[in-house]
Design a protein around this motif. Structure first.
Motif, PDB file in Angstrom:
ATOM      1  N   CYS A   1       1.466  -2.276  15.787  1.00  0.00           N
ATOM      2  CA  CYS A   1       1.586  -1.626  14.478  1.00  0.00           C
ATOM      3  C   CYS A   1       0.231  -1.197  13.934  1.00  0.00           C
ATOM      4  O   CYS A   1      -0.798  -1.819  14.208  1.00  0.00           O
ATOM      5  N   LEU A   2       0.265  -0.144  13.150  1.00  0.00           N
ATOM      6  CA  LEU A   2      -0.875   0.302  12.354  1.00  0.00           C
ATOM      7  C   LEU A   2      -0.661  -0.177  10.923  1.00  0.00           C
ATOM      8  O   LEU A   2       0.389   0.082  10.328  1.00  0.00           O
ATOM      9  N   ALA A   3      -1.637  -0.875  10.370  1.00  0.00           N
ATOM     10  CA  ALA A   3      -1.581  -1.327   8.979  1.00  0.00           C
ATOM     11  C   ALA A   3      -2.399  -0.369   8.111  1.00  0.00           C
ATOM     12  O   ALA A   3      -3.579  -0.122   8.394  1.00  0.00           O
ATOM     13  N   THR A   4      -1.772   0.151   7.080  1.00  0.00           N
ATOM     14  CA  THR A   4      -2.473   1.016   6.126  1.00  0.00           C
ATOM     15  C   THR A   4      -2.147   0.545   4.707  1.00  0.00           C
ATOM     16  O   THR A   4      -1.168  -0.181   4.500  1.00  0.00           O
ATOM     17  N   PRO A   5      -2.940   0.964   3.732  1.00  0.00           N
ATOM     18  CA  PRO A   5      -2.504   0.748   2.344  1.00  0.00           C
ATOM     19  C   PRO A   5      -1.166   1.432   2.120  1.00  0.00           C
ATOM     20  O   PRO A   5      -0.839   2.440   2.774  1.00  0.00           O
ATOM     21  N   GLY A   6      -0.366   0.909   1.203  1.00  0.00           N
ATOM     22  CA  GLY A   6       0.853   1.604   0.825  1.00  0.00           C
ATOM     23  C   GLY A   6       0.522   2.974   0.260  1.00  0.00           C
ATOM     24  O   GLY A   6      -0.493   3.162  -0.417  1.00  0.00           O
ATOM     25  N   LEU A   7       1.358   3.944   0.545  1.00  0.00           N
ATOM     26  CA  LEU A   7       1.125   5.297   0.065  1.00  0.00           C
ATOM     27  C   LEU A   7       1.463   5.396  -1.418  1.00  0.00           C
ATOM     28  O   LEU A   7       2.331   4.677  -1.922  1.00  0.00           O
ATOM     29  N   VAL A   8       0.766   6.290  -2.115  1.00  0.00           N
ATOM     30  CA  VAL A   8       0.903   6.437  -3.568  1.00  0.00           C
ATOM     31  C   VAL A   8       1.362   7.857  -3.871  1.00  0.00           C
ATOM     32  O   VAL A   8       0.663   8.829  -3.570  1.00  0.00           O
TER      33      VAL A   8
ATOM     34  N   ARG B   1      -6.476   6.694  -7.514  1.00  0.00           N
ATOM     35  CA  ARG B   1      -7.415   7.216  -8.514  1.00  0.00           C
ATOM     36  C   ARG B   1      -6.700   8.098  -9.533  1.00  0.00           C
ATOM     37  O   ARG B   1      -6.994   8.051 -10.736  1.00  0.00           O
ATOM     38  N   ASN B   2      -5.767   8.925  -9.080  1.00  0.00           N
ATOM     39  CA  ASN B   2      -5.010   9.751 -10.026  1.00  0.00           C
ATOM     40  C   ASN B   2      -4.330   8.900 -11.085  1.00  0.00           C
ATOM     41  O   ASN B   2      -4.260   9.283 -12.253  1.00  0.00           O
ATOM     42  N   LEU B   3      -3.810   7.749 -10.673  1.00  0.00           N
ATOM     43  CA  LEU B   3      -3.088   6.874 -11.593  1.00  0.00           C
ATOM     44  C   LEU B   3      -3.992   5.868 -12.284  1.00  0.00           C
ATOM     45  O   LEU B   3      -3.515   5.017 -13.043  1.00  0.00           O
ATOM     46  N   GLY B   4      -5.297   5.940 -12.042  1.00  0.00           N
ATOM     47  CA  GLY B   4      -6.235   5.014 -12.673  1.00  0.00           C
ATOM     48  C   GLY B   4      -6.150   3.602 -12.127  1.00  0.00           C
ATOM     49  O   GLY B   4      -6.505   2.648 -12.821  1.00  0.00           O
ATOM     50  N   ARG B   5      -5.724   3.450 -10.865  1.00  0.00           N
ATOM     51  CA  ARG B   5      -5.510   2.116 -10.315  1.00  0.00           C
ATOM     52  C   ARG B   5      -6.325   1.871  -9.053  1.00  0.00           C
ATOM     53  O   ARG B   5      -5.973   1.045  -8.214  1.00  0.00           O
ATOM     54  N   GLN B   6      -7.447   2.556  -8.934  1.00  0.00           N
ATOM     55  CA  GLN B   6      -8.278   2.408  -7.742  1.00  0.00           C
ATOM     56  C   GLN B   6      -8.890   1.015  -7.607  1.00  0.00           C
ATOM     57  O   GLN B   6      -9.274   0.613  -6.502  1.00  0.00           O
ATOM     58  N   ASP B   7      -8.973   0.256  -8.695  1.00  0.00           N
ATOM     59  CA  ASP B   7      -9.514  -1.098  -8.604  1.00  0.00           C
ATOM     60  C   ASP B   7      -8.535  -2.071  -7.960  1.00  0.00           C
ATOM     61  O   ASP B   7      -8.941  -3.136  -7.487  1.00  0.00           O
ATOM     62  N   ASP B   8      -7.262  -1.713  -7.934  1.00  0.00           N
ATOM     63  CA  ASP B   8      -6.233  -2.628  -7.432  1.00  0.00           C
ATOM     64  C   ASP B   8      -5.418  -2.073  -6.278  1.00  0.00           C
ATOM     65  O   ASP B   8      -4.774  -2.842  -5.563  1.00  0.00           O
ATOM     66  N   LEU B   9      -5.407  -0.770  -6.101  1.00  0.00           N
ATOM     67  CA  LEU B   9      -4.561  -0.136  -5.092  1.00  0.00           C
ATOM     68  C   LEU B   9      -5.367   0.847  -4.255  1.00  0.00           C
ATOM     69  O   LEU B   9      -6.481   1.211  -4.607  1.00  0.00           O
ATOM     70  N   GLY B  10      -4.785   1.272  -3.135  1.00  0.00           N
ATOM     71  CA  GLY B  10      -5.336   2.388  -2.374  1.00  0.00           C
ATOM     72  C   GLY B  10      -6.160   2.028  -1.162  1.00  0.00           C
ATOM     73  O   GLY B  10      -6.431   2.895  -0.329  1.00  0.00           O
ATOM     74  N   THR B  11      -6.584   0.780  -1.037  1.00  0.00           N
ATOM     75  CA  THR B  11      -7.336   0.332   0.135  1.00  0.00           C
ATOM     76  C   THR B  11      -6.878  -1.077   0.506  1.00  0.00           C
ATOM     77  O   THR B  11      -6.259  -1.772  -0.302  1.00  0.00           O
ATOM     78  N   LEU B  12      -7.194  -1.475   1.732  1.00  0.00           N
ATOM     79  CA  LEU B  12      -6.955  -2.849   2.167  1.00  0.00           C
ATOM     80  C   LEU B  12      -8.285  -3.587   2.117  1.00  0.00           C
ATOM     81  O   LEU B  12      -9.135  -3.425   2.989  1.00  0.00           O
ATOM     82  N   GLU B  13      -8.463  -4.364   1.061  1.00  0.00           N
ATOM     83  CA  GLU B  13      -9.701  -5.119   0.850  1.00  0.00           C
ATOM     84  C   GLU B  13      -9.362  -6.431   0.151  1.00  0.00           C
ATOM     85  O   GLU B  13      -8.374  -6.498  -0.591  1.00  0.00           O
ATOM     86  N   PRO B  14     -10.184  -7.469   0.344  1.00  0.00           N
ATOM     87  CA  PRO B  14      -9.975  -8.695  -0.424  1.00  0.00           C
ATOM     88  C   PRO B  14     -10.001  -8.411  -1.922  1.00  0.00           C
ATOM     89  O   PRO B  14     -10.867  -7.680  -2.422  1.00  0.00           O
ATOM     90  N   GLY B  15      -9.027  -8.964  -2.627  1.00  0.00           N
ATOM     91  CA  GLY B  15      -8.912  -8.757  -4.064  1.00  0.00           C
ATOM     92  C   GLY B  15      -7.951  -7.672  -4.461  1.00  0.00           C
ATOM     93  O   GLY B  15      -7.509  -7.631  -5.615  1.00  0.00           O
ATOM     94  N   LYS B  16      -7.622  -6.766  -3.530  1.00  0.00           N
ATOM     95  CA  LYS B  16      -6.669  -5.705  -3.846  1.00  0.00           C
ATOM     96  C   LYS B  16      -5.235  -6.246  -3.772  1.00  0.00           C
ATOM     97  O   LYS B  16      -4.955  -7.230  -3.086  1.00  0.00           O
ATOM     98  N   LEU B  17      -4.333  -5.559  -4.467  1.00  0.00           N
ATOM     99  CA  LEU B  17      -2.930  -5.915  -4.398  1.00  0.00           C
ATOM    100  C   LEU B  17      -2.407  -5.738  -2.971  1.00  0.00           C
ATOM    101  O   LEU B  17      -2.814  -4.813  -2.262  1.00  0.00           O
ATOM    102  N   ALA B  18      -1.511  -6.632  -2.580  1.00  0.00           N
ATOM    103  CA  ALA B  18      -0.975  -6.621  -1.211  1.00  0.00           C
ATOM    104  C   ALA B  18       0.156  -5.602  -1.100  1.00  0.00           C
ATOM    105  O   ALA B  18       1.319  -5.934  -0.851  1.00  0.00           O
TER     106      ALA B  18
END
Length: 464
Positions: A53-60, A362-379
């Motif tokens: 499988c390929l793991a990516t951030p969820g699409l927005v 970023r469009n939704l103002g949620r780049q601090d919590d969504l859009g990438t796979l990083e520690p601290g981001k929403l799963a």
């Protein structure tokens, strides 16, 4: 809840890819990730084997009209303005039951295409037809998708020089009151929020300047974001020049509608100066390539926008102008459209993935919590099966995801909770979600017929 996803090819969007890695989830957040040779013990965690499988951030998804699921397949050969005129009277027959069923099917279909967060621009509120916004919010809650409905509006009907018939517009005061009530009732600004509200007058050709100005003041007073359609077609540009004396982006600028708290849908017909204004002000754009192609609107200058520093996310647009379009497929459409216009280096697979994830966040103002796979981001993440008998021949997993048809979706997580597993919805009955949309379609067309709506030559016979 603690999860350990193992043996995935990880495309985190931020940072280097990991050919064979793991992702640790505690509660609704990613706490760590890395290569398998440094995998944690993670005692007590539920393990998910993501081999192949390929793991990516969820699409927005940053632009949609969910209610339009109930009016798919109509006005098939129309321009945008022709299509709107043909369908406004159909939508005037919508009620809360139609809106809820359409939202259930539309959001379910988005989840099956890897989408974990979706906006929705709902701007048709017929009087006496129930609480349409509440109906779609309830559908999103049942599915468990992260939801950003934008309370839309129209106050400029045909009698005031606008495009929509007067039957589907509202008065300024009732729009502002209903929008404020929606924000107060539903908006959750917390970092883990599942529900946020935006303020979204429809478009320059259906909304007065006063509504645009007052809506912006309301949104900024309440600390929520602003959204509208902009520069979708040449008809819109001609309408703005004839009635307002300026081009659409200049009009938005005059009204105070450019800024880091604004994102606009489409942005197809932009001049160099327009692109510079979007970039300089931090105004985002939602690119909807399938809908733009379906309506013959044109090809947005996405590659140039990115090169000049403007933010771009993806949107599927309304289901009636983009039938059965999933968000994963829009990555491919965006890539192909840009290459058709600018050449094969115009947009890469990884750029397409970034606009579908981080660009949308970023469009939704949620780049601090969504859009990438990083520690601290929403799963919020997707696991795509790229080891099938056909996709396995593509050695680059991101290429397999973006260049071709959507690979099977092995799992979709929102805040660590499984929404989709092995290509089926798990939070609501899979088939029931589809039936809800079909029922909404039949109910809407029947109601439109009962109201005496005379179908145009492009609308099918609605007798049942």
């Amino acid at each position: 809840m603690r999860l350990l996803i193992e043996n995935a090819h990880i495309a985190p969007v931020a940072g280097p890819e990991i050919e064979r890695g793991w992702i640790l989830v505690d509660g609704d957040r990613i706490t760590a990730l890395g290569p398998m040779d440094r995998a944690p013990d993670a005692a007590g965690a539920t393990r998910i084997d993501a081999t192949g499988c390929l793991a990516t951030p969820g699409l927005v998804n940053t632009h949609h009209h969910l209610y339009q699921w109930a009016s798919q397949g109509l006005a098939q050969n129309a321009t945008l303005f022709e299509w709107l005129v043909a369908l406004y009277q159909v939508w005037a027959a919508m009620d809360a039951e139609v809106a809820g069923g359409a939202a259930m099917a539309g959001l379910g279909y988005l989840a099956l295409s890897g989408c974990t967060t979706s906006s929705d621009h709902h701007y048709v509120f017929p009087k006496g037809r129930g609480d349409l916004l509440a109906a779609e919010i309830e559908a999103a809650r049942a599915l468990g998708i992260r939801f950003h409905p934008a309370r839309g509006s129209m106050d400029r009907g045909q009698s005031a020089g606008g495009l929509p018939p007067d039957v589907v517009v509202e008065e300024l005061d009732e729009i502002l009151a209903a929008t404020a009530d929606a924000v107060d009732a539903y908006h959750d600004p917390s970092p883990s929020s599942m529900l946020r509200i935006a303020v979204a007058p429809c478009s320059p050709f259906s909304v007065s300047g006063e509504l645009m100005t007052e809506a912006a003041r309301l949104a900024r007073d309440k600390g929520v974001r602003l959204h509208t359609h902009l520069a979708e077609t040449l008809d819109e540009e001609e309408h703005c020049l004839a009635q307002l004396g300026m081009r659409p982006v200049d009009y938005m600028d005059k009204l105070g509608w450019l800024g880091p708290d604004v994102w606009v849908a489409h942005a197809v017909h932009l001049s160099d100066a327009d692109i510079a204004k979007l970039a300089a002000t931090g105004t985002g754009a939602a690119h909807c390539p399938s809908s733009n192609g379906r309506l013959g609107a044109g090809i947005a200058r996405v590659s140039e926008m990115l090169r000049r520093g403007a933010n771009v996310g993806l949107g599927v647009d309304g289901s009636a102008s983009s039938e059965l379009t999933g968000l994963a497929g829009e990555m491919r459409q965006a890539l192909l459209f840009q290459r058709a216009r600018y050449g094969p280096a115009a947009l890469t697979a990884r750029q397409a993935l970034e606009i579908a994830t981080l660009g949308g966040a970023r469009n939704l103002g949620r780049q601090d919590d969504l859009g990438t796979l990083e520690p601290g981001k929403l799963a919020d993440l997707a696991l795509w099966r790229v080891d099938g008998p056909f996709t396995a021949a593509v050695t680059d997993p991101v290429c397999a995801l973006v260049f071709g048809p959507q690979p099977p979706l092995a799992r979709l997580l929102v805040g660590g909770r499984t929404l989709v597993e092995d290509g089926e919805l798990r939070t609501v009955p899979h088939d029931a979600a589809g039936r809800a949309g079909a029922d909404a379609h039949r109910r809407l067309l029947r109601a439109a017929r009962e109201r005496g709506f005379a179908a145009s030559r492009e609308l099918p016979d609605t007798r049942m």
